[in-house]
Write an enzyme that holds these catalytic residues in place. Structure first.
Site, short mmCIF file in Angstrom:
data_model
loop_
_atom_site.label_atom_id
_atom_site.label_comp_id
_atom_site.label_asym_id
_atom_site.label_seq_id
_atom_site.Cartn_x
_atom_site.Cartn_y
_atom_site.Cartn_z
N HIS A 176 -13.09 -2.98 3.76
CA HIS A 176 -11.65 -3.25 3.87
C HIS A 176 -11.07 -2.71 5.19
CE1 HIS A 176 -7.49 -3.58 1.86
NE2 HIS A 176 -7.31 -3.26 3.13
N GLU B 248 0.82 -1.22 0.00
CA GLU B 248 0.00 0.00 0.00
C GLU B 248 0.86 1.27 0.00
OE1 GLU B 248 -2.92 -0.39 -0.76
OE2 GLU B 248 -3.74 -2.20 0.17
N HIS C 113 -7.49 -2.63 9.83
CA HIS C 113 -8.78 -3.26 9.53
C HIS C 113 -9.63 -3.39 10.80
CE1 HIS C 113 -6.24 -5.58 6.27
NE2 HIS C 113 -6.44 -4.32 5.92
N GLU D 290 -16.96 12.98 22.36
CA GLU D 290 -15.56 13.20 21.99
C GLU D 290 -15.31 13.20 20.47
OE1 GLU D 290 -12.39 13.22 23.84
OE2 GLU D 290 -13.65 13.89 25.50
N HIS E 64 -2.72 2.47 8.31
CA HIS E 64 -3.83 1.73 7.70
C HIS E 64 -4.06 0.47 8.51
CE1 HIS E 64 -6.36 -0.49 4.99
NE2 HIS E 64 -5.43 -1.42 4.80
O1 2HA Z 1 -1.52 -6.26 3.23
O2 2HA Z 1 -3.77 -4.25 4.73
O3 2HA Z 1 -4.44 -3.38 2.35
C1 2HA Z 1 -1.84 -5.30 4.09
C2 2HA Z 1 -3.10 -4.63 3.81
C3 2HA Z 1 -3.50 -4.37 2.41
ZN ZN Z 2 -5.64 -3.40 4.26
#
Ligand code: 2HA
Ligand code: ZN
Length: 270
Positions: A210, A116, A141, A169, A139
């Site tokens: 995602h 990414e 999930h 908040e 980033h």
């Molecule tokens: O591989 O989160 O978006 C890692 C990730 C891809």
């Molecule tokens: Zn990801």
């Protein structure tokens, strides 16, 4: 030369990755981190004239030639970063051609930077243009935000308002709101460009079905943004199917913002 494993920026990134893993936001190889560093910060730890390897970036990131980043590696598990930082992380510099990555330290098993990287570097460019203090892109999930993208309207105003209403908040922490991308193929320059475009107006960008991106001046700030949005999403999922008796009215949200002198995303309050 000092041992890079003792560098405050590396220690902090390892702690953040471990914390993210412990929150359940980074299963397997999920998630990635990039931290923008100044040459003065890194040259006590690596010889900046000694490039170990070069790797084509596969995209260009405007305005970032010559800039240094500590980044997570592709296919690497956040779970393992604290034990094997040199394999799982890399210190890279974007070459003067804007499209070659120079490895200065790390990825010691022959690995490479996160898939990414386009979304990370393009997001750094976009955030730096509106906030020169920005240094971090994260980033991950997180379960509840992810779940919310299945059942909630993906309209950015609607999505943001729901999160703001879930706890007082939220509007304090992300008055700029949350932007949302529809499901797209990840790991591409296209999603990188789309994410960067969204980063122009908010520090949080949800990738439907995602995960989420967060940006900030430091690791705590970017982590805290995601943590707060994720908590709000959890509250939402707990109450979404119950009859609502009350919520925070817009006048209340505005009061919070005025009390703290915050600039709220234009048009997001009634
Ligand atoms: O591989 O989160 O978006 C890692 C990730 C891809
Ligand atoms: Zn990801």
């Amino acid at each position: 030369m000092h041992d890079i494993l003792t560098a405050p920026f590396l220690v902090e990134l390892v702690r953040t990755a471990t914390n993210m893993y412990q929150h359940g936001w980074d299963e397997r190889n999920g998630g990635n981190i990039s931290l923008l560093l100044e040459e003065e910060q890194v040259r006590d730890y690596v010889d900046v004239t000694h490039v170990l390897r070069t790797i084509p970036a596969g995209f260009t990131a405007p305005d970032l030639a010559g800039r240094y980043f500590l980044v997570t590696g592709t296919g690497k598990y956040f779970k393992n970063i604290q034990y094997y930082p040199a394999e799982n992380l890399g210190l890279i510099r974007l070459a003067q051609d804007d499209s070659t990555v120079e490895v200065l330290w790390g990825f010691s098993d022959g690995g490479r930077f996160t898939s990414e990287l386009p979304a990370h570097l393009m997001s750094h460019s976009a955030r730096l243009a509106v906030d020169p203090a920005n240094r971090v892109v994260l980033h991950c999930h997180p379960n509840n935000l992810l779940a919310m993208t299945f059942v909630h309207d993906l309209d950015e105003r609607a999505f943001t308002r729901t999160l703001w209403q879930m706890c007082t908040e939220c509007i304090m922490v992300f008055p700029d709101g949350v932007n949302v991308l529809p499901w797209m193929l990840c790991g591409t320059a296209e999603i990188g460009q789309a994410t960067a475009e969204k980063m122009k107006t908010a520090r949080l960008v949800v990738w439907a079905q995602h995960g989420i991106y967060g940006a900030g001046a430091n690791l705590d700030e970017a982590f805290g943004l995601i943590e707060t949005a994720e908590k709000a999403a959890e509250v939402y999922l707990k109450i979404a199917r119950l009859p609502w008796k009350q919520t925070i009215p817009d006048v209340g949200l505005r009061q919070v913002a005025n009390h703290l002198g915050l600039t709220v995303r234009k048009g997001f309050l009634d």
